[in-house]
Scaffold this motif. Structure first.
Motif, PDB file in Angstrom:
ATOM      1  N   LEU A  89      13.537   4.279   2.737  1.00 46.85           N
ATOM      2  CA  LEU A  89      12.918   5.148   1.742  1.00 46.85           C
ATOM      3  C   LEU A  89      11.396   5.146   1.851  1.00 46.85           C
ATOM      4  CD1 LEU A  89      12.989   6.963  -0.698  1.00 46.85           C
ATOM      5  CD2 LEU A  89      13.252   4.933  -2.147  1.00 46.85           C
ATOM      6  N   THR A  90      10.810   4.003   2.118  1.00 49.80           N
ATOM      7  CA  THR A  90       9.352   3.917   2.217  1.00 49.80           C
ATOM      8  C   THR A  90       8.818   4.870   3.274  1.00 49.80           C
ATOM      9  OG1 THR A  90       9.263   1.646   1.395  1.00 49.80           O
ATOM     10  CG2 THR A  90       7.436   2.376   2.791  1.00 49.80           C
ATOM     11  N   GLN A  91       9.498   4.954   4.408  1.00 57.43           N
ATOM     12  CA  GLN A  91       9.037   5.846   5.477  1.00 57.43           C
ATOM     13  C   GLN A  91       9.061   7.307   5.036  1.00 57.43           C
ATOM     14  OE1 GLN A  91      10.703   4.660   9.507  1.00 57.43           O
ATOM     15  NE2 GLN A  91      11.766   3.177   8.198  1.00 57.43           N
ATOM     16  N   TYR A 126       4.268   0.542  -3.503  1.00 55.92           N
ATOM     17  CA  TYR A 126       3.896  -0.817  -3.888  1.00 55.92           C
ATOM     18  C   TYR A 126       5.169  -1.650  -3.864  1.00 55.92           C
ATOM     19  CZ  TYR A 126      -0.437   1.409  -5.241  1.00 55.92           C
ATOM     20  OH  TYR A 126      -1.614   2.120  -5.210  1.00 55.92           O
ATOM     21  N   ALA A 127       5.223  -2.640  -2.972  1.00 51.92           N
ATOM     22  CA  ALA A 127       6.449  -3.386  -2.718  1.00 51.92           C
ATOM     23  C   ALA A 127       6.429  -4.737  -3.434  1.00 51.92           C
ATOM     24  CB  ALA A 127       6.634  -3.594  -1.222  1.00 51.92           C
ATOM     25  N   PHE A 128       7.518  -5.030  -4.129  1.00 50.73           N
ATOM     26  CA  PHE A 128       7.700  -6.310  -4.797  1.00 50.73           C
ATOM     27  C   PHE A 128       8.887  -7.034  -4.152  1.00 50.73           C
ATOM     28  CE2 PHE A 128       5.604  -3.497  -7.728  1.00 50.73           C
ATOM     29  CZ  PHE A 128       4.722  -4.294  -8.445  1.00 50.73           C
ATOM     30  N   SER A 179       8.961 -10.832   4.027  1.00 54.47           N
ATOM     31  CA  SER A 179       9.355  -9.529   3.488  1.00 54.47           C
ATOM     32  C   SER A 179       8.146  -8.698   3.096  1.00 54.47           C
ATOM     33  CB  SER A 179      10.288  -9.713   2.281  1.00 54.47           C
ATOM     34  OG  SER A 179      11.539 -10.224   2.692  1.00 54.47           O
ATOM     35  N   GLN A 180       7.103  -9.353   2.604  1.00 54.00           N
ATOM     36  CA  GLN A 180       5.887  -8.621   2.242  1.00 54.00           C
ATOM     37  C   GLN A 180       5.212  -8.037   3.484  1.00 54.00           C
ATOM     38  OE1 GLN A 180       3.730 -11.522  -0.160  1.00 54.00           O
ATOM     39  NE2 GLN A 180       5.594 -11.856  -1.367  1.00 54.00           N
ATOM     40  N   ALA A 181       5.186  -8.824   4.558  1.00 53.32           N
ATOM     41  CA  ALA A 181       4.626  -8.308   5.806  1.00 53.32           C
ATOM     42  C   ALA A 181       5.473  -7.160   6.341  1.00 53.32           C
ATOM     43  CB  ALA A 181       4.542  -9.437   6.839  1.00 53.32           C
ATOM     44  N   PHE A 182       6.788  -7.279   6.202  1.00 56.40           N
ATOM     45  CA  PHE A 182       7.693  -6.222   6.640  1.00 56.40           C
ATOM     46  C   PHE A 182       7.438  -4.939   5.855  1.00 56.40           C
ATOM     47  CE2 PHE A 182      12.145  -4.411   6.266  1.00 56.40           C
ATOM     48  CZ  PHE A 182      12.150  -3.835   7.529  1.00 56.40           C
ATOM     49  N   ALA A 183       7.254  -5.056   4.540  1.00 60.15           N
ATOM     50  CA  ALA A 183       6.977  -3.886   3.707  1.00 60.15           C
ATOM     51  C   ALA A 183       5.697  -3.185   4.155  1.00 60.15           C
ATOM     52  CB  ALA A 183       6.888  -4.304   2.241  1.00 60.15           C
ATOM     53  N   LEU A 184       4.667  -3.950   4.426  1.00 62.33           N
ATOM     54  CA  LEU A 184       3.406  -3.360   4.887  1.00 62.33           C
ATOM     55  C   LEU A 184       3.592  -2.692   6.245  1.00 62.33           C
ATOM     56  CD1 LEU A 184       1.008  -6.248   3.814  1.00 62.33           C
ATOM     57  CD2 LEU A 184       1.250  -4.007   2.704  1.00 62.33           C
ATOM     58  N   MET A 212       6.245  -1.263   7.284  1.00 69.60           N
ATOM     59  CA  MET A 212       7.009  -0.024   7.075  1.00 69.60           C
ATOM     60  C   MET A 212       6.211   1.053   6.358  1.00 69.60           C
ATOM     61  SD  MET A 212      10.015  -0.206   8.471  1.00 69.60           S
ATOM     62  CE  MET A 212       9.180  -1.024   9.823  1.00 69.60           C
ATOM     63  N   GLY A 213       4.998   0.717   5.902  1.00 76.40           N
ATOM     64  CA  GLY A 213       4.142   1.748   5.312  1.00 76.40           C
ATOM     65  C   GLY A 213       3.707   1.516   3.878  1.00 76.40           C
ATOM     66  N   ALA A 214       4.178   0.443   3.232  1.00 78.57           N
ATOM     67  CA  ALA A 214       3.711   0.147   1.874  1.00 78.57           C
ATOM     68  C   ALA A 214       2.205  -0.112   1.901  1.00 78.57           C
ATOM     69  CB  ALA A 214       4.451  -1.058   1.305  1.00 78.57           C
ATOM     70  N   CYS A 215       1.525   0.295   0.846  1.00 82.40           N
ATOM     71  CA  CYS A 215       0.077   0.090   0.781  1.00 82.40           C
ATOM     72  C   CYS A 215      -0.283  -1.245   0.145  1.00 82.40           C
ATOM     73  CB  CYS A 215      -0.588   1.236   0.019  1.00 82.40           C
ATOM     74  SG  CYS A 215      -0.162   1.318  -1.735  1.00 82.40           S
ATOM     75  N   TRP A 216       0.706  -1.903  -0.455  1.00 81.24           N
ATOM     76  CA  TRP A 216       0.479  -3.169  -1.167  1.00 81.24           C
ATOM     77  C   TRP A 216       1.810  -3.888  -1.243  1.00 81.24           C
ATOM     78  CZ3 TRP A 216       2.584  -5.145  -5.705  1.00 81.24           C
ATOM     79  CH2 TRP A 216       1.893  -6.174  -6.362  1.00 81.24           C
ATOM     80  N   ALA A 217       1.806  -5.212  -1.145  1.00 81.34           N
ATOM     81  CA  ALA A 217       3.044  -5.985  -1.236  1.00 81.34           C
ATOM     82  C   ALA A 217       2.734  -7.350  -1.813  1.00 81.34           C
ATOM     83  CB  ALA A 217       3.710  -6.123   0.133  1.00 81.34           C
TER      84      ALA A 217
END
Length: 334
Positions: free
Chosen positions: A183-185, A195-197, A205-210, A212-217
């Motif tokens: 979904l992030t993509q 914004y990933a929690f 997981s936070q690094a993975f979120a970033l 994938m395109g999240a601006c903050w995790a």
């Protein structure tokens, strides 16, 4: 000619490991396709079924509802498919077409629905059968194992996303796994900020979120750096509902994208007030699927997967349960 026998991983009793079985290849009825399974994703819902959180499975059961496969048999009443076509099989496997929800265009709420890998056998096997009306034609490119998570993680994430006001720009995602990374993509390509929690302290997981395109995790204990327009909760943690309500702005929407969630703690009315809302997502419609696949034709989506052989299903399930998989776990049959 399809084989006469097949390998399958079978749930004989909830809260137990799957058992490897040699079973007859199922025969399609007049409305079904026989599918040679190429890959099947392991979804969080599969864990809820195996662990007993969802209490009414068919037993014994072949789990799995993120299925990509090749048509090897066609029921006599089926049209629009040919041998060797590539298809995807999702969670919703049958609806009645007669209840008030089906008649209102809400087949995801059908009173008499059947669900792949829950009330009908699914894709943790070399072959399966499926109602042709509920299969999605896939391209040759989508015949790869990486397409399997699209059939539930992608679809349910997309339905959750469609529930949010289209003007929402800053969106929180709570629980960053298979659905979230797809979904992030899509959301980022459409100009949204994600914004990933994650679990507290889960730096991977936070690094993975970033990535994938999240601006903050950050961990789910962190306060969002700004008031969010909307939030989607994929984690099965009821305590995230009041947390998300505190994070969203006035008129903010909190969408619960899972089929099961732990008990929701009580919370004061002030965090719901000012026209915030909480809404759950139940299953999906075929229209969701058609819209989703049309969307990813225009927005290429990469799925991060870890591949396992069919007989490694229990090992894969344990890795997913313990949060040791970034993205999605996928079983392959060859």
């Amino acid at each position: 000619m399809p084989a006469q026998l097949m390998n399958a991983m079978v749930l004989e009793k909830q809260q137990q490991h799957l058992v490897h079985k040699i079973l007859p290849v199922p025969a399609p009825d007049a409305s079904q396709l026989l599918i040679k399974v190429m890959a099947c994703g392991i979804c969080r819902t599969d864990l809820h079924i195996i662990d007993g959180d969802l209490t009414s499975p068919k037993l014994p059961l072949i789990p799995g509802h993120e299925i990509v496969g090749k048509v090897t048999g066609i029921g006599k009443h089926v049209t629009g498919y040919a041998l060797n076509d590539i298809v995807g099989i999702p969670w919703v496997g049958h609806t009645c077409g007669k209840c008030k929800f089906c008649k209102a265009g809400k087949e995801n709420l059908c009173d008499n629905a059947l669900f792949t890998g829950y009330t009908i056998d699914g894709g943790f096997a070399e072959y399966t059968v499926a109602d042709a009306r509920f299969c999605f034609p896939l391209s040759l490119e989508q015949s790869k194992p990486g397409a399997a998570p699209l059939l539930c993680a992608g679809l349910i994430g997309y339905r959750s996303y469609r529930m949010i006001n289209k003007d929402a720009r800053n969106i929180g995602i709570y629980g960053f796994g298979a659905a979230a990374h797809i979904l992030t993509q899509i959301a980022v390509a459409q100009g949204k900020s994600i914004y990933a929690f994650t679990r507290e302290g889960d730096k991977a997981s936070q690094a993975f979120a970033l990535k994938m395109g999240a601006c903050w995790a950050a961990g789910s204990d962190a306060v969002a750096p700004l008031k969010l327009d909307a939030a989607i909760i994929f984690a099965a943690a009821g305590e995230l509902i009041p947390k998300a309500l505190r994070d969203v702005d006035k008129a903010g929407e909190v969408i619960c994208g899972g089929i099961h969630m732990s008990p929701i703690p009580s919370f004061s009315y002030d965090i719901l007030w000012q026209e915030r809302c909480v809404r759950s997502v139940a299953n999906l419609t075929r229209d969701d699927g058609l819209s989703f696949f049309k969307t990813i034709d225009k927005i290429p989506v990469h799925t991060e997967t870890e591949i396992f052989e069919l007989r490694q299903a229990n090992h894969a399930i344990e890795k997913l349960r313990s949060g040791r998989i970034n993205g999605a776990a996928v079983l392959v049959m060859d």
